[in-house]
Design an enzyme around this catalytic site. Sequence first.
Site, PDB file in Angstrom:
ATOM      1  N   ASP A 163      44.222  38.451  38.767  1.00 54.63           N
ATOM      2  CA  ASP A 163      43.105  37.843  39.093  1.00 54.63           C
ATOM      3  C   ASP A 163      42.496  37.066  37.890  1.00 54.63           C
ATOM      4  O   ASP A 163      41.213  36.964  37.814  1.00 54.63           O
ATOM      5  CB  ASP A 163      42.033  38.768  39.703  1.00 54.63           C
ATOM      6  CG  ASP A 163      41.108  38.269  40.219  1.00 54.63           C
ATOM      7  OD1 ASP A 163      41.046  37.361  41.092  1.00 54.63           O
ATOM      8  OD2 ASP A 163      39.782  38.621  40.331  1.00 54.63           O
ATOM      9  N   GLU A 416      45.346  48.516  35.063  1.00 52.92           N
ATOM     10  CA  GLU A 416      45.514  48.527  36.660  1.00 52.92           C
ATOM     11  C   GLU A 416      47.067  48.607  36.848  1.00 52.92           C
ATOM     12  O   GLU A 416      47.433  47.756  37.578  1.00 52.92           O
ATOM     13  CB  GLU A 416      44.775  47.681  37.155  1.00 52.92           C
ATOM     14  CG  GLU A 416      43.303  47.775  37.290  1.00 52.92           C
ATOM     15  CD  GLU A 416      42.451  47.076  38.442  1.00 52.92           C
ATOM     16  OE1 GLU A 416      43.030  46.401  39.326  1.00 52.92           O
ATOM     17  OE2 GLU A 416      41.525  47.587  38.603  1.00 52.92           O
ATOM     18  N   TYR A 472      35.408  50.139  42.492  1.00 50.62           N
ATOM     19  CA  TYR A 472      34.757  49.167  43.185  1.00 50.62           C
ATOM     20  C   TYR A 472      33.994  49.599  44.572  1.00 50.62           C
ATOM     21  O   TYR A 472      34.200  49.004  45.643  1.00 50.62           O
ATOM     22  CB  TYR A 472      35.382  47.709  43.620  1.00 50.62           C
ATOM     23  CG  TYR A 472      35.828  46.901  42.370  1.00 50.62           C
ATOM     24  CD1 TYR A 472      34.936  46.037  41.928  1.00 50.62           C
ATOM     25  CD2 TYR A 472      36.955  47.164  41.610  1.00 50.62           C
ATOM     26  CE1 TYR A 472      35.035  45.428  40.712  1.00 50.62           C
ATOM     27  CE2 TYR A 472      37.309  46.470  40.249  1.00 50.62           C
ATOM     28  CZ  TYR A 472      36.227  45.634  39.793  1.00 50.62           C
ATOM     29  OH  TYR A 472      36.302  44.846  38.722  1.00 50.62           O
ATOM     30  N   GLU A 509      35.449  48.707  34.684  1.00 53.22           N
ATOM     31  CA  GLU A 509      35.226  47.809  35.484  1.00 53.22           C
ATOM     32  C   GLU A 509      34.307  48.244  36.649  1.00 53.22           C
ATOM     33  O   GLU A 509      34.651  49.483  37.210  1.00 53.22           O
ATOM     34  CB  GLU A 509      36.340  47.330  36.264  1.00 53.22           C
ATOM     35  CG  GLU A 509      37.080  46.162  35.080  1.00 53.22           C
ATOM     36  CD  GLU A 509      38.313  45.517  35.897  1.00 53.22           C
ATOM     37  OE1 GLU A 509      38.246  45.378  37.173  1.00 53.22           O
ATOM     38  OE2 GLU A 509      39.015  44.965  35.140  1.00 53.22           O
TER      39      GLU A 509
HETATM   40  C1  GCB Z   1      40.261  44.430  38.881  1.00 54.18           C
HETATM   41  C2  GCB Z   1      40.988  43.773  38.032  1.00 54.18           C
HETATM   42  C3  GCB Z   1      40.343  42.296  37.437  1.00 54.18           C
HETATM   43  C4  GCB Z   1      39.831  41.521  38.812  1.00 54.18           C
HETATM   44  C5  GCB Z   1      38.724  42.612  39.390  1.00 54.18           C
HETATM   45  C6  GCB Z   1      38.081  41.951  40.884  1.00 54.18           C
HETATM   46  O1  GCB Z   1      40.308  45.434  39.280  1.00 54.18           O
HETATM   47  O2  GCB Z   1      41.288  44.507  36.725  1.00 54.18           O
HETATM   48  O3  GCB Z   1      41.116  41.462  36.703  1.00 54.18           O
HETATM   49  O4  GCB Z   1      39.248  40.355  38.259  1.00 54.18           O
HETATM   50  O5  GCB Z   1      39.418  43.697  39.714  1.00 54.18           O
HETATM   51  O6  GCB Z   1      37.161  41.422  40.619  1.00 54.18           O
HETATM   52  O7  GCB Z   1      38.640  42.056  41.711  1.00 54.18           O
END
Ligand code: GCB
Length: 603
Positions: A163, A416, A472, A509
């Site tokens: 991403d 990841e 997330y 994250e």
């Molecule tokens: C993740 C990735 C990161 C992305 C992020 C997202 O898990 O490690 O590279 O930018 O999520 O915002 O989706």
Amino acid sequence: MLYPLTTPSRTLLDLSGLWKFMIDEETTPIDPKKPLPTEDVVSVPASFNDQTASKKIREHNGFVWYETSFDIAKPLASQRLVLRFGSATHEAWVYLNGQEITHHKGGFTPFEVEINDYLVANDNRLTVKLSNILDYTTLPVGNYSETTDASGHKIRHVDENFDFFNYAGLQRPVKIYSTPTSYINDITVVPNVDLENSRADVQVKVATEGEFDDVKVTILDQDGKPVVSGHSADQTLTINDVHLWQPMHAYLYRARVEGLKNGQVIDSYTEEFGVRKVEVKNAQFLINGEPFYFKGFGKHEDSYVHGRGFNEPTNVLDIHLMKDMGANSFRTSHYPYSEEMMRLCDREGIVVIDETPAVGLMVSFGFDVSMLESDDYQDDTWTKLKTADAHKQVIKEIIERDKNHACVAMWSIANEAATFSKGAYEYFKPLFDEARQLDPQNRPCTYTSIMMANPKTDNCVSLVDVIALNRYYGWYVANGDLATAEKATRDELKAYSDKFPDKPIMYTEYGADTIPGLHSNYDEPFSEEFQEDYYRMTSKVFDEIPHFVGEQLWNFADFQTKSGIQRVQGNKKGIFTRSREPKMVVRYLKKRWTNIPDFGYKK
Ligand code: GCB
């Protein structure tokens, strides 16, 4: 690997500036024996992508060419001259006066080559062919394919398996440095700290080439005063009443290394280093014997116009903004950052998790995020990917480059990866072994895990010193439903603590896309209100978990990505915009983090 510096025996030429540039359309072969057939230029160091108004250049996949010329001042002719690239993304073939002099694969680590044999008296023509192709053998991983257009001409496609935008080019400084013909090749500094007696035994190992009959090492304090010195290419020097390098309170010693012959100094080099101890013990992350709490970010090297190119004012600003918020750390997601950034973090006392470019090691990665909720997800990553060689090489290169940095507290071997899929352990075990064997400072190692890799499904947790989670809940899972997200966050962290009571856990994250200036009476996703509520929710749960040792949110700033239905000119999870203006949540986080001490937060 030594950073290029001027010393009493070494000079430095900087090749920054305008270089000729063209994309290779692969219609007429380009002959590096002739001047590059273009008058177009771009600035180096920087990504090439955002420097022109051309979509074709910006989105070009395949090969590009750079060229510059330089002269060497006569007094240097008798010296050994080394051409050094801070990086060349992602693969480079380097020609001097038409002759290929070196090749390097891997877009985020430095490489160098001696050039004396190829130099001419005037106008040395330096030509670089670069590839930005990523596939199943490279790091990062790309989905590579080829088609042909109506005239039968080959079109290359790289679909990033990650991403962030596939910025490329000569993104870091290109320099020539001189050394005498006998020279210091490498220095390894390993401080062993005796915390009780405020003393450190500093092992300094010097590798030389050529004719030396003595090596002298002098350790200087921050004011430049000699503290201790000795003669040997491998020796241990004791510093009494040692000043420790502490997070946010950096103290840097310098090891002045001199290579001698018949009592004359032939070559000298000065390596900065900090004295600090990093350990993982009893589910705590200890720095200098005290339990450290990570507060900070996952970042990117990403800014307007420069792309992923070296942008020192932005680096300096970013560190100031972090410090102002009470942050103390970041991860070099998702590749090694510039050497200049690492040196800055050494000075500023920022704790760094140093990550390899191993991102995209999951062949089923995509914009369909429903898989994140799965508890038995499998894919065939480890039969399809052929990245092991590149991975091993980059682990070696990143450790060779960064081994002496006080700021580096942990290695992140991958981001990841499909650690839940069959074959993951067999893939990662040798890589973790390699990192542990190569790092002279024996730092902890980790990888950051994706949501499908959970306490039940992740096959590789036994390899890590710290459990580092990218999560997330509230965004990709239970979007907008913070009550459900809170429960999921808590349940999972408890499950990790129960199953792995000896391992510290941190978030590397967590975040929510937020459009600056978008407000909502109903705290809807994408609004600044939602972003703040999201962080309040996660913070609350973090504070309940005793072995939770750090929070590094996603992301420091908005950043450019490939296009896709979930991205509006990039990823908007920044707590700052791409131009580094704060979103509303910065005030909340600043208050939280300035109230959390760097040490001893979790008893
Ligand atoms: C993740 C990735 C990161 C992305 C992020 C997202 O898990 O490690 O590279 O930018 O999520 O915002 O989706």
